[in-house]
Enzyme design. Structure first.
Site, PDB file in Angstrom:
ATOM      1  N   ARG A  54       0.822  -1.220   0.000  1.00  0.00           N
ATOM      2  CA  ARG A  54       0.000   0.000   0.000  1.00  0.00           C
ATOM      3  C   ARG A  54       0.853   1.265   0.000  1.00  0.00           C
ATOM      4  O   ARG A  54       0.451   2.276  -0.554  1.00  0.00           O
ATOM      5  CB  ARG A  54      -1.001   0.010   1.165  1.00  0.00           C
ATOM      6  CG  ARG A  54      -2.112   1.024   0.924  1.00  0.00           C
ATOM      7  CD  ARG A  54      -3.333   0.800   1.800  1.00  0.00           C
ATOM      8  NE  ARG A  54      -2.982   0.904   3.189  1.00  0.00           N
ATOM      9  CZ  ARG A  54      -3.435   0.094   4.143  1.00  0.00           C
ATOM     10  NH1 ARG A  54      -4.264  -0.879   3.850  1.00  0.00           N
ATOM     11  NH2 ARG A  54      -3.062   0.259   5.382  1.00  0.00           N
ATOM     12  N   TYR A 106      -8.309  25.176  -9.506  1.00  0.00           N
ATOM     13  CA  TYR A 106      -8.943  24.001 -10.105  1.00  0.00           C
ATOM     14  C   TYR A 106     -10.317  23.800  -9.463  1.00  0.00           C
ATOM     15  O   TYR A 106     -10.428  23.628  -8.255  1.00  0.00           O
ATOM     16  CB  TYR A 106      -8.048  22.779  -9.919  1.00  0.00           C
ATOM     17  CG  TYR A 106      -8.704  21.505 -10.373  1.00  0.00           C
ATOM     18  CD1 TYR A 106      -9.205  21.385 -11.662  1.00  0.00           C
ATOM     19  CD2 TYR A 106      -8.838  20.436  -9.509  1.00  0.00           C
ATOM     20  CE1 TYR A 106      -9.822  20.224 -12.068  1.00  0.00           C
ATOM     21  CE2 TYR A 106      -9.452  19.267  -9.911  1.00  0.00           C
ATOM     22  CZ  TYR A 106      -9.955  19.173 -11.200  1.00  0.00           C
ATOM     23  OH  TYR A 106     -10.584  18.022 -11.602  1.00  0.00           O
ATOM     24  N   ASP A 179       0.079  24.093  -5.866  1.00  0.00           N
ATOM     25  CA  ASP A 179      -0.259  23.215  -6.988  1.00  0.00           C
ATOM     26  C   ASP A 179       0.573  23.681  -8.182  1.00  0.00           C
ATOM     27  O   ASP A 179       0.315  24.742  -8.755  1.00  0.00           O
ATOM     28  CB  ASP A 179      -1.771  23.302  -7.274  1.00  0.00           C
ATOM     29  CG  ASP A 179      -2.198  22.378  -8.407  1.00  0.00           C
ATOM     30  OD1 ASP A 179      -1.340  21.986  -9.211  1.00  0.00           O
ATOM     31  OD2 ASP A 179      -3.410  22.084  -8.482  1.00  0.00           O
ATOM     32  N   LYS A 204      -1.293  15.103 -15.693  1.00  0.00           N
ATOM     33  CA  LYS A 204      -1.136  16.120 -16.745  1.00  0.00           C
ATOM     34  C   LYS A 204       0.269  16.048 -17.357  1.00  0.00           C
ATOM     35  O   LYS A 204       0.614  15.055 -17.967  1.00  0.00           O
ATOM     36  CB  LYS A 204      -1.442  17.498 -16.165  1.00  0.00           C
ATOM     37  CG  LYS A 204      -2.671  17.552 -15.253  1.00  0.00           C
ATOM     38  CD  LYS A 204      -3.946  17.158 -15.953  1.00  0.00           C
ATOM     39  CE  LYS A 204      -5.124  17.289 -14.983  1.00  0.00           C
ATOM     40  NZ  LYS A 204      -6.323  16.652 -15.430  1.00  0.00           N
TER      41      LYS A 204
HETATM   42  N1  PLP Z   1      -4.807  20.614 -10.214  1.00  0.00           N
HETATM   43  C1  PLP Z   1      -5.002  21.088 -11.450  1.00  0.00           C
HETATM   44  C2  PLP Z   1      -4.390  22.414 -11.814  1.00  0.00           C
HETATM   45  C3  PLP Z   1      -5.767  20.384 -12.362  1.00  0.00           C
HETATM   46  O1  PLP Z   1      -5.971  20.882 -13.602  1.00  0.00           O
HETATM   47  C4  PLP Z   1      -6.339  19.138 -11.985  1.00  0.00           C
HETATM   48  C5  PLP Z   1      -7.176  18.349 -12.928  1.00  0.00           C
HETATM   49  O2  PLP Z   1      -7.612  18.808 -13.948  1.00  0.00           O
HETATM   50  C6  PLP Z   1      -6.109  18.678 -10.693  1.00  0.00           C
HETATM   51  C7  PLP Z   1      -5.341  19.431  -9.829  1.00  0.00           C
HETATM   52  C8  PLP Z   1      -6.704  17.347 -10.235  1.00  0.00           C
HETATM   53  O3  PLP Z   1      -5.915  16.306 -10.725  1.00  0.00           O
HETATM   54  P1  PLP Z   1      -6.489  14.824 -11.028  1.00  0.00           P
HETATM   55  O4  PLP Z   1      -7.470  14.935 -12.131  1.00  0.00           O
HETATM   56  O5  PLP Z   1      -5.263  14.050 -11.349  1.00  0.00           O
HETATM   57  O6  PLP Z   1      -7.137  14.360  -9.746  1.00  0.00           O
END
Ligand code: PLP
Length: 385
Positions: A54, A106, A179, A204
């Site tokens: 895990r 996001y 982020d 991404k």
């Molecule tokens: N942070 C950003 C800037 C994003 O664009 C996204 C998803 O589009 C996320 C976080 C969330 O990531 P995940 O889709 O891998 O959970």
């Protein structure tokens, strides 16, 4: 990691995945280890230090070490998605704690903070992006424990000054988590600007091929807060499978080439779009006309990334019609893949979104910039036919 590895350039570390060779067979790429459990010696010891997969699968280790090297961190953890990585940070807070996040971020994470987090007695304040006095005013002394920042912020790509957020966090005795999905570790290293934790949706750019869902956290210090994050992952088990972790590393080995090309393409498309008829605004941090350009030019090294938005004259319907006429851009959500995508964000984000209704979000891929420009041109020209 040895000092020698740290002094080697990012491009070499990325291409060679830190130079690792599979220890069992000397294959130049790592194997895939699907085993979930590890044998104990007769004396009860675990000879490899691994007990259960895990949080101890060998396939997590190389991507985690590579992310540590790229972000300049102490430790990294892989997660099963960007969202699970973000939630592991927020769930390290205690009921009654207060956190601050930007108004534009996001959307799915913002929605979670507005709904579930509040029900679990976390107090969350949202401040206008780029407004440091508002950020300072939002701090509740003794209560604010986390500042969450996303820059450039999805989907208007407004830019915030990470060093300034780090200063405010430090003065408040809070952690700053950033982020860094859109900038990638190639263009911005938040830990070097004073942040405590970096988060990536590895789905991404890190993976880059729209075929893996994954997330990552990298920390500057192995402190008590990080220990709570570690527990959240270990106990919650929100981790990628071994094959996904392996695919992620395979994708990461071309990260520098993809980010460079996507940034160049995005800049070419942004410059062209500034002159194009039928566009109300071009939102791209690389343009001098962008509100956050001066900060971006200081904070982002070697390019401004592959994400941009076009606001189309005529509102929602006109924007939808332009998206419908695009031929090379795929109409799909997500970002950071080799292929270019277009999305009408307001209709995805729904009620309460700060996203303008005429905004089309473009994730620029690594195709020919001329082809992408021509595709946008023909989609805009179709407005009058
Ligand atoms: N942070 C950003 C800037 C994003 O664009 C996204 C998803 O589009 C996320 C976080 C969330 O990531 P995940 O889709 O891998 O959970």
């Amino acid at each position: 990691m040895t000092d020698e590895k740290k002094s080697i350039s990012s491009a070499t570390n990325i291409a060679q995945a830190l130079g690792a060779v599979d220890p069992a067979y000397k294959s130049v790429i790592p194997g895939i280890y699907p085993g979930t459990t590890y044998e104990r010696e007769a004396d009860g010891s675990y000879p490899t230090g691994r007990v259960y997969s895990r949080d101890q699968n060998p396939n997590y280790e190389l991507p985690e070490q590579l992310l540590c090297a790229l972000e300049g961190g102490r430790e990294a953890l892989l997660f099963s998605s960007g969202m699970s990585a973000a939630l592991a940070v927020v769930q390290a807070l205690r009921p009654g704690d207060h956190m601050i996040a930007p108004a534009v971020m996001y959307w799915s994470f913002r929605n979670w903070l507005l709904t579930v987090a509040k029900e679990w007695k976390l107090e969350v304040s949202f401040v206008p992006n780029g407004d440091i006095p508002a950020l300072e005013a939002a701090v509740i002394p003794g209560k604010t424990k986390l500042l969450w920042l996303e820059t450039p912020a999805n989907p208007t790509w407004v830019v915030d000054d990470i060093a300034e957020w780090a200063r405010v966090a430090k003065e408040a005795g809070a952690h700053l988590a950033v982020d860094n999905t859109v900038a990638t570790p190639l263009l911005t290293n938040p830990l070097k600007l004073g942040a405590d934790i970096v988060m990536h949706s590895a789905t991404k750019y890190l993976n880059g091929h729209s075929d893996v869902l994954a997330g990552a956290l990298i920390t500057a210090a192995e402190d008590d807060f990080w220990a709570r994050v570690q527990v959240n992952r270990k106990a919650g088990g929100a981790i990628p499978g071994p094959f996904e972790a392996w695919l992620l590393l395979r994708g990461m080995r071309t990260l520098h080439l993809r980010v460079e090309r996507a940034s160049q393409n995005a800049m070419a498309i942004a410059r062209h779009s500034e002159q194009a008829k039928g566009i109300r605004a071009v939102l791209y941090p690389g343009l001098e006309s962008h509100e956050g350009h001066a900060i971006a030019a200081r904070q982002m090294k070697g390019g401004f990334g592959g994400m941009m938005s076009l606001c189309i004259e005529g509102g929602t319907e006109a924007a939808m019609a332009v998206a419908a006429r695009l031929k090379l851009f795929k109409r799909a959500t997500s970002l950071g893949g080799v292929e270019s995508l277009v999305e009408h964000r307001a209709s995805i984000e729904g009620e309460g979104t700060p996203c303008p209704p005429d905004l089309l979000r473009l994730s620029i891929g690594i195709e020919s910039a001329d082809d992408l420009v021509a595709d946008i041109e023909q989609a805009l020209e179709g407005r009058n036919t």
